[in-house]
Design a protein around this motif. Structure first.
Motif, PDB file in Angstrom:
ATOM      1  N   PHE A  94     -27.548  12.231 -44.606  1.00  0.00           N
ATOM      2  CA  PHE A  94     -26.342  12.623 -43.865  1.00  0.00           C
ATOM      3  C   PHE A  94     -26.591  13.868 -43.013  1.00  0.00           C
ATOM      4  O   PHE A  94     -26.075  13.987 -41.906  1.00  0.00           O
ATOM      5  CB  PHE A  94     -25.214  12.890 -44.864  1.00  0.00           C
ATOM      6  CG  PHE A  94     -23.846  12.904 -44.250  1.00  0.00           C
ATOM      7  CD1 PHE A  94     -23.157  11.733 -44.026  1.00  0.00           C
ATOM      8  CD2 PHE A  94     -23.231  14.104 -43.918  1.00  0.00           C
ATOM      9  CE1 PHE A  94     -21.880  11.743 -43.472  1.00  0.00           C
ATOM     10  CE2 PHE A  94     -21.964  14.133 -43.358  1.00  0.00           C
ATOM     11  CZ  PHE A  94     -21.290  12.946 -43.135  1.00  0.00           C
ATOM     12  N   THR A 224     -21.188  14.850 -36.271  1.00  0.00           N
ATOM     13  CA  THR A 224     -22.538  14.634 -36.781  1.00  0.00           C
ATOM     14  C   THR A 224     -23.210  15.988 -36.963  1.00  0.00           C
ATOM     15  O   THR A 224     -23.114  16.851 -36.101  1.00  0.00           O
ATOM     16  CB  THR A 224     -23.334  13.786 -35.769  1.00  0.00           C
ATOM     17  OG1 THR A 224     -22.609  12.582 -35.567  1.00  0.00           O
ATOM     18  CG2 THR A 224     -24.711  13.462 -36.295  1.00  0.00           C
ATOM     19  N   GLU A 306     -21.133   8.010 -47.461  1.00  0.00           N
ATOM     20  CA  GLU A 306     -21.379   6.642 -46.979  1.00  0.00           C
ATOM     21  C   GLU A 306     -20.127   6.078 -46.313  1.00  0.00           C
ATOM     22  O   GLU A 306     -20.221   5.324 -45.343  1.00  0.00           O
ATOM     23  CB  GLU A 306     -21.829   5.746 -48.142  1.00  0.00           C
ATOM     24  CG  GLU A 306     -23.269   6.056 -48.536  1.00  0.00           C
ATOM     25  CD  GLU A 306     -23.849   5.057 -49.511  1.00  0.00           C
ATOM     26  OE1 GLU A 306     -23.107   4.597 -50.407  1.00  0.00           O
ATOM     27  OE2 GLU A 306     -25.061   4.753 -49.382  1.00  0.00           O
ATOM     28  N   GLU A 309     -20.026   7.514 -42.904  1.00  0.00           N
ATOM     29  CA  GLU A 309     -21.037   6.814 -42.079  1.00  0.00           C
ATOM     30  C   GLU A 309     -20.528   5.435 -41.660  1.00  0.00           C
ATOM     31  O   GLU A 309     -20.785   4.978 -40.553  1.00  0.00           O
ATOM     32  CB  GLU A 309     -22.347   6.667 -42.853  1.00  0.00           C
ATOM     33  CG  GLU A 309     -23.147   7.963 -42.936  1.00  0.00           C
ATOM     34  CD  GLU A 309     -24.379   7.845 -43.835  1.00  0.00           C
ATOM     35  OE1 GLU A 309     -25.272   8.688 -43.710  1.00  0.00           O
ATOM     36  OE2 GLU A 309     -24.448   6.924 -44.677  1.00  0.00           O
ATOM     37  N   ARG A 313     -19.453   8.687 -37.401  1.00  0.00           N
ATOM     38  CA  ARG A 313     -19.039  10.076 -37.164  1.00  0.00           C
ATOM     39  C   ARG A 313     -18.612  10.305 -35.721  1.00  0.00           C
ATOM     40  O   ARG A 313     -17.706  11.084 -35.453  1.00  0.00           O
ATOM     41  CB  ARG A 313     -20.153  11.039 -37.586  1.00  0.00           C
ATOM     42  CG  ARG A 313     -20.185  11.164 -39.095  1.00  0.00           C
ATOM     43  CD  ARG A 313     -21.264  12.073 -39.574  1.00  0.00           C
ATOM     44  NE  ARG A 313     -22.527  11.380 -39.734  1.00  0.00           N
ATOM     45  CZ  ARG A 313     -23.639  11.965 -40.150  1.00  0.00           C
ATOM     46  NH1 ARG A 313     -23.641  13.243 -40.440  1.00  0.00           N
ATOM     47  NH2 ARG A 313     -24.751  11.269 -40.291  1.00  0.00           N
TER      48      ARG A 313
END
Ligand code: PLP
Length: 421
Positions: A94, A224, A306, A309, A313
């Motif tokens: 991540f 991100t 997750e 994700e 993002r």
């Protein structure tokens, strides 16, 4: 259809839109009524809500996998260890850290910063040295440095902000000196939503050989984060602000720094061997994780990351930005309401004050309408003081908020104005 035709068609078809209704349906708490009204949750910067997938991952772990980690030869202990270490790998991915050895599980951002202050700080900072922060910091990125300074004879310096809530980069540059040992700044301000120019800050600090710690508590849920691209040395965040559980978070630390840092807490799991006279310490990152960790918390954090994700993002950031623009426009149009913090780069946080109304009264009246916002100093008293305020009201948005939430907020604030004249 040929592969080429399929590729050409998908390139032409419109991008899938962000399905906020579906996202909302994944957060059971959003179905609640508060004071007889449907909940409008605008306090994600304090703590976000959790989607079912996170709650179920924790339940699955607790009901089928739990035992202590790193200790047993029995099956459950190995299953728990795998789940825990798998969560670490998710955090690594991540943040785009180079290695899972660079990821230390902690209670949250506060503990991550205290770890760096106590371990790295006490071995690298001495009398006359300086730690450079900004006026925008959360108390979690102020008080540990004050304690370090008191213990070592170092001094804490803070770079000021401009009236719109942006960091005064010129002043920051001037405060960065041969005495600076560490720069520790927020990636995103919790009180104002300002996104700090962290890449430039890192560039300036590294040019002087100064490492940089970023407090990412308010950045990780909204954008991100790539620690290699930013090139920071430490990065801290909390699970509960990114749709995960409380009591878990992570510290990223560049391996070359972490490897040279002394442990800051002693106990089980952080050692390889213990004698009465002395002990040898475990490898990275376990050397910094004394005692039984929050295993189900780590599993929940992995599931939360997750989940983020899976939404994307970039998609979350775009959705929240639309809400920020809408809320900024609608609130600016309200009489005798002033936005505090209007930086050009902002996360979805709107801080404001209303003439003649205490922020706590705003919060209480909105609560009676089922609307949850935060009021107070937001654990960022120096920035409140810099603006000459004791408190603001703050609405903060997450992946599940929608335009109707902004409508309800505006209606609530109109009611506040009517009541207070
Ligand atoms: N840093 C920032 C910018 C925050 O917003 C917060 C929490 O509001 C913290 C640090 C502290 O996080 P925690 O209480 O999860 O340790």
């Amino acid at each position: 259809m040929s592969t080429n035709a399929a590729v050409a068609r998908s390139a032409l078809s419109p991008k899938p839109t962000y399905d906020v209704a579906r996202v909302r349906s994944e957060f059971p708490i959003l179905a609640r009524q508060i004071n007889g009204k449907p909940l409008v949750y605008l306090d994600s910067a304090a703590s976000s809500q959790r989607p079912l997938t996170v709650l179920r991952a924790i339940e699955l772990y607790e009901t089928t996998m739990h035992a202590n980690v790193h200790r047993g030869v029995h099956t459950l202990s190995q299953t728990a260890t795998e789940a825990f270490e798998n969560a670490r790998e998710i955090v690594r991915r991540f943040l785009n850290a180079r290695s899972a050895r660079e990821i230390v599980f902690v209670r949250g951002t506060t503990e991550a910063i205290n770890l760096v202050a106590n371990s790295w700080g006490r071995s690298h900072v001495g009398p006359g040295d300086e730690i450079l922060i900004t006026y925008l910091e959360h108390h979690a990125n102020i008080v540990p440095w004050q304690m370090l300074c008191a213990a070592t004879g170092a001094q804490l310096r803070a770079a000021p902000v401009r009236p719109n809530g942006e960091l005064d980069l010129e002043a920051f540059r001037e405060l960065l000196s041969a005495r600076t040992r560490l720069v520790a700044v927020a990636h995103v301000s919790n009180a104002l939503g300002t996104i700090l120019p962290v890449q430039e800050i890192v560039h300036l600090a590294h040019a002087r050989g100064v490492p940089v710690l970023l407090d990412g508590a308010q950045a990780v849920p909204h954008q991100t984060v790539d620690v290699q691209a930013i090139d920071c040395d430490f990065y801290a965040f909390s699970g509960h602000k990114v749709y995960g559980p409380t009591g878990i978070g992570a510290l990223y630390a560049r391996e070359s720094l972490l490897a040279a840092m002394p442990p800051w807490q002693g106990g089980g799991d952080m050692i390889l061997s213990v004698g009465i006279e002395s002990s040898t310490y475990n490898e990275l990152p376990w050397r910094f994780e004394a005692g039984t960790p929050n295993i189900s918390g780590a599993v929940g954090l992995g599931a939360a990351l997750e989940y983020v994700e899976s939404l994307g993002r970039t998609a979350i950031a775009a959705h929240e930005h639309t809400l920020l623009e809408l809320a900024t426009e609608r609130l600016s149009a309200l009489p005798r309401l002033k936005l505090i913090g209007t930086a050009s780069a902002k996360a979805a946080v709107v801080s404001f004050v209303m003439d003649g109304v205490h922020p706590h009264d705003i919060g209480t009246i909105l609560d009676s309408e089922g609307i949850a916002i935060r009021t107070g100093h937001h654990c960022a008293m120096p920035i409140m003081e810099a603006f000459g305020l004791a408190a603001t009201a703050r609405a903060s948005f997450g992946c599940y908020n929608n335009a109707e939430d902004v409508d309800r907020l505006v209606e609530g604030l109109q009611k506040v104005r009517k009541l207070f004249g």
